[in-house]
Design a protein around this motif. Structure first.
Motif, PDB file in Angstrom:
ATOM      1  N   GLU A 185     -19.057  27.630 -18.993  1.00 30.00           N
ATOM      2  CA  GLU A 185     -17.884  28.473 -18.807  1.00 30.00           C
ATOM      3  C   GLU A 185     -17.400  28.426 -17.363  1.00 30.00           C
ATOM      4  O   GLU A 185     -16.193  28.359 -17.106  1.00 30.00           O
ATOM      5  N   LEU A 186     -18.325  28.416 -16.404  1.00 34.33           N
ATOM      6  CA  LEU A 186     -17.953  28.319 -14.997  1.00 34.33           C
ATOM      7  C   LEU A 186     -17.252  26.993 -14.716  1.00 34.33           C
ATOM      8  O   LEU A 186     -16.239  26.954 -14.000  1.00 34.33           O
ATOM      9  N   ALA A 187     -17.760  25.905 -15.276  1.00 30.12           N
ATOM     10  CA  ALA A 187     -17.124  24.596 -15.079  1.00 30.12           C
ATOM     11  C   ALA A 187     -15.726  24.581 -15.676  1.00 30.12           C
ATOM     12  O   ALA A 187     -14.795  24.025 -15.080  1.00 30.12           O
ATOM     13  N   ARG A 188     -15.561  25.206 -16.850  1.00 31.05           N
ATOM     14  CA  ARG A 188     -14.241  25.258 -17.485  1.00 31.05           C
ATOM     15  C   ARG A 188     -13.264  26.063 -16.641  1.00 31.05           C
ATOM     16  O   ARG A 188     -12.128  25.633 -16.391  1.00 31.05           O
ATOM     17  N   VAL A 189     -13.692  27.211 -16.107  1.00 25.27           N
ATOM     18  CA  VAL A 189     -12.811  28.038 -15.275  1.00 25.27           C
ATOM     19  C   VAL A 189     -12.513  27.328 -13.957  1.00 25.27           C
ATOM     20  O   VAL A 189     -11.372  27.338 -13.474  1.00 25.27           O
ATOM     21  N   GLN A 190     -13.510  26.669 -13.369  1.00 27.81           N
ATOM     22  CA  GLN A 190     -13.298  25.933 -12.123  1.00 27.81           C
ATOM     23  C   GLN A 190     -12.310  24.795 -12.329  1.00 27.81           C
ATOM     24  O   GLN A 190     -11.445  24.552 -11.482  1.00 27.81           O
ATOM     25  N   ASP A 191     -12.429  24.115 -13.455  1.00 23.00           N
ATOM     26  CA  ASP A 191     -11.495  23.035 -13.776  1.00 23.00           C
ATOM     27  C   ASP A 191     -10.082  23.581 -13.962  1.00 23.00           C
ATOM     28  O   ASP A 191      -9.106  22.965 -13.522  1.00 23.00           O
ATOM     29  N   ALA A 192      -9.955  24.740 -14.584  1.00 23.19           N
ATOM     30  CA  ALA A 192      -8.636  25.350 -14.767  1.00 23.19           C
ATOM     31  C   ALA A 192      -8.035  25.761 -13.431  1.00 23.19           C
ATOM     32  O   ALA A 192      -6.821  25.669 -13.237  1.00 23.19           O
ATOM     33  N   LEU A 193      -8.875  26.195 -12.493  1.00 15.44           N
ATOM     34  CA  LEU A 193      -8.357  26.563 -11.174  1.00 15.44           C
ATOM     35  C   LEU A 193      -7.988  25.329 -10.350  1.00 15.44           C
ATOM     36  O   LEU A 193      -7.030  25.355  -9.573  1.00 15.44           O
ATOM     37  N   ASP A 194      -8.745  24.249 -10.500  1.00 16.17           N
ATOM     38  CA  ASP A 194      -8.466  23.034  -9.738  1.00 16.17           C
ATOM     39  C   ASP A 194      -7.224  22.308 -10.239  1.00 16.17           C
ATOM     40  O   ASP A 194      -6.529  21.664  -9.467  1.00 16.17           O
ATOM     41  N   HIS A 195      -6.948  22.379 -11.514  1.00 18.45           N
ATOM     42  CA  HIS A 195      -5.817  21.683 -12.122  1.00 18.45           C
ATOM     43  C   HIS A 195      -4.952  22.673 -12.890  1.00 18.45           C
ATOM     44  O   HIS A 195      -5.025  22.752 -14.119  1.00 18.45           O
ATOM     45  N   PRO A 196      -4.121  23.437 -12.176  1.00 18.96           N
ATOM     46  CA  PRO A 196      -3.295  24.431 -12.882  1.00 18.96           C
ATOM     47  C   PRO A 196      -2.235  23.730 -13.731  1.00 18.96           C
ATOM     48  O   PRO A 196      -1.702  22.687 -13.377  1.00 18.96           O
ATOM     49  N   GLN A 197      -1.942  24.314 -14.863  1.00 17.33           N
ATOM     50  CA  GLN A 197      -0.926  23.778 -15.767  1.00 17.33           C
ATOM     51  C   GLN A 197       0.452  24.123 -15.198  1.00 17.33           C
ATOM     52  O   GLN A 197       0.710  25.257 -14.836  1.00 17.33           O
ATOM     53  N   ALA A 198       1.329  23.128 -15.140  1.00 14.01           N
ATOM     54  CA  ALA A 198       2.692  23.369 -14.678  1.00 14.01           C
ATOM     55  C   ALA A 198       3.479  23.980 -15.832  1.00 14.01           C
ATOM     56  O   ALA A 198       3.517  23.454 -16.930  1.00 14.01           O
ATOM     57  N   ALA A 199       4.076  25.125 -15.573  1.00 14.38           N
ATOM     58  CA  ALA A 199       4.842  25.807 -16.619  1.00 14.38           C
ATOM     59  C   ALA A 199       6.151  25.056 -16.832  1.00 14.38           C
ATOM     60  O   ALA A 199       6.898  24.792 -15.902  1.00 14.38           O
ATOM     61  N   SER A 200       6.437  24.698 -18.080  1.00 14.60           N
ATOM     62  CA  SER A 200       7.664  23.953 -18.379  1.00 14.60           C
ATOM     63  C   SER A 200       8.870  24.868 -18.367  1.00 14.60           C
ATOM     64  O   SER A 200       9.948  24.461 -17.970  1.00 14.60           O
ATOM     65  N   ALA A 201       8.712  26.091 -18.825  1.00 16.73           N
ATOM     66  CA  ALA A 201       9.818  27.043 -18.822  1.00 16.73           C
ATOM     67  C   ALA A 201       9.238  28.413 -18.508  1.00 16.73           C
ATOM     68  O   ALA A 201       8.124  28.730 -18.910  1.00 16.73           O
ATOM     69  N   PRO A 202      10.012  29.205 -17.800  1.00 19.99           N
ATOM     70  CA  PRO A 202       9.494  30.543 -17.499  1.00 19.99           C
ATOM     71  C   PRO A 202       9.362  31.358 -18.792  1.00 19.99           C
ATOM     72  O   PRO A 202      10.164  31.236 -19.700  1.00 19.99           O
ATOM     73  N   VAL A 203       8.336  32.184 -18.835  1.00 21.55           N
ATOM     74  CA  VAL A 203       8.113  33.013 -20.013  1.00 21.55           C
ATOM     75  C   VAL A 203       8.817  34.341 -19.815  1.00 21.55           C
ATOM     76  O   VAL A 203       8.608  35.041 -18.841  1.00 21.55           O
ATOM     77  N   ILE A 204       9.675  34.648 -20.771  1.00 25.39           N
ATOM     78  CA  ILE A 204      10.404  35.915 -20.731  1.00 25.39           C
ATOM     79  C   ILE A 204       9.545  36.943 -21.465  1.00 25.39           C
ATOM     80  O   ILE A 204       9.067  36.663 -22.563  1.00 25.39           O
ATOM     81  N   PRO A 205       9.354  38.113 -20.884  1.00 25.70           N
ATOM     82  CA  PRO A 205       8.469  39.089 -21.524  1.00 25.70           C
ATOM     83  C   PRO A 205       8.880  39.453 -22.953  1.00 25.70           C
ATOM     84  O   PRO A 205       8.035  39.718 -23.783  1.00 25.70           O
ATOM     85  N   GLU A 206      10.194  39.500 -23.275  1.00 20.86           N
ATOM     86  CA  GLU A 206      10.618  39.873 -24.611  1.00 20.86           C
ATOM     87  C   GLU A 206      10.182  38.852 -25.653  1.00 20.86           C
ATOM     88  O   GLU A 206      10.050  39.177 -26.832  1.00 20.86           O
ATOM     89  N   THR A 207       9.970  37.587 -25.242  1.00 19.01           N
ATOM     90  CA  THR A 207       9.543  36.578 -26.198  1.00 19.01           C
ATOM     91  C   THR A 207       8.056  36.684 -26.503  1.00 19.01           C
ATOM     92  O   THR A 207       7.605  36.257 -27.549  1.00 19.01           O
ATOM     93  N   VAL A 208       7.340  37.270 -25.592  1.00 21.69           N
ATOM     94  CA  VAL A 208       5.901  37.440 -25.811  1.00 21.69           C
ATOM     95  C   VAL A 208       5.667  38.657 -26.679  1.00 21.69           C
ATOM     96  O   VAL A 208       4.991  38.603 -27.709  1.00 21.69           O
ATOM     97  N   ALA A 209       6.214  39.783 -26.293  1.00 18.53           N
ATOM     98  CA  ALA A 209       6.088  41.035 -27.061  1.00 18.53           C
ATOM     99  C   ALA A 209       7.413  41.766 -26.948  1.00 18.53           C
ATOM    100  O   ALA A 209       7.844  42.112 -25.841  1.00 18.53           O
ATOM    101  N   PRO A 210       8.056  41.980 -28.067  1.00 17.60           N
ATOM    102  CA  PRO A 210       9.376  42.653 -28.010  1.00 17.60           C
ATOM    103  C   PRO A 210       9.227  44.074 -27.431  1.00 17.60           C
ATOM    104  O   PRO A 210       8.264  44.764 -27.711  1.00 17.60           O
TER     105      PRO A 210
END
Length: 107
Positions: free
Chosen positions: A78-103
């Protein structure tokens, strides 16, 4: 310090040896189903009981050690997975609008 440990080991060995020499009287050992071992030296019976106790204690400790080892390996993955996620952040393709996540509820 090393000499002190060896002296302590020697003293314990001598005490155990003297104890063994004092307990050589033959005894009868009753087992299951009325089976009796006759004229067994007491020190042999005591040594057998000690060895069985140590084996049982190690068996009980082994289960706990295996459980801890599995937990350590899970946490390392789990530590390796979290470290890998911190080292290689995912580039967001589009900003997330809060209403699309939860109305949002109307006011």
């Amino acid at each position: 310090m090393r000499y002190l440990v060896w002296i302590l080991r020697l003293v314990i060995f001598v005490i155990v040896l003297l104890f063994a020499l004092k307990n050589t009287a033959p005894v009868d050992v009753g087992l299951f189903a009325d089976h009796v071992l006759s004229q067994v030296p007491l020190i042999v019976v005591m040594l057998a009981a000690f060895v069985l106790g140590v084996a049982f204690g190690l068996l009980m400790a082994a289960t706990s050690m295996l459980r801890r080892r599995r937990e350590i390996n899970r946490l390392r993955r789990e530590l390796a997975r979290v470290q890998d996620a911190l080292d290689h952040p995912q580039a967001a393709s589009a900003p997330v609008i809060p209403e699309t996540v939860a109305p949002l509820a109307p006011l």
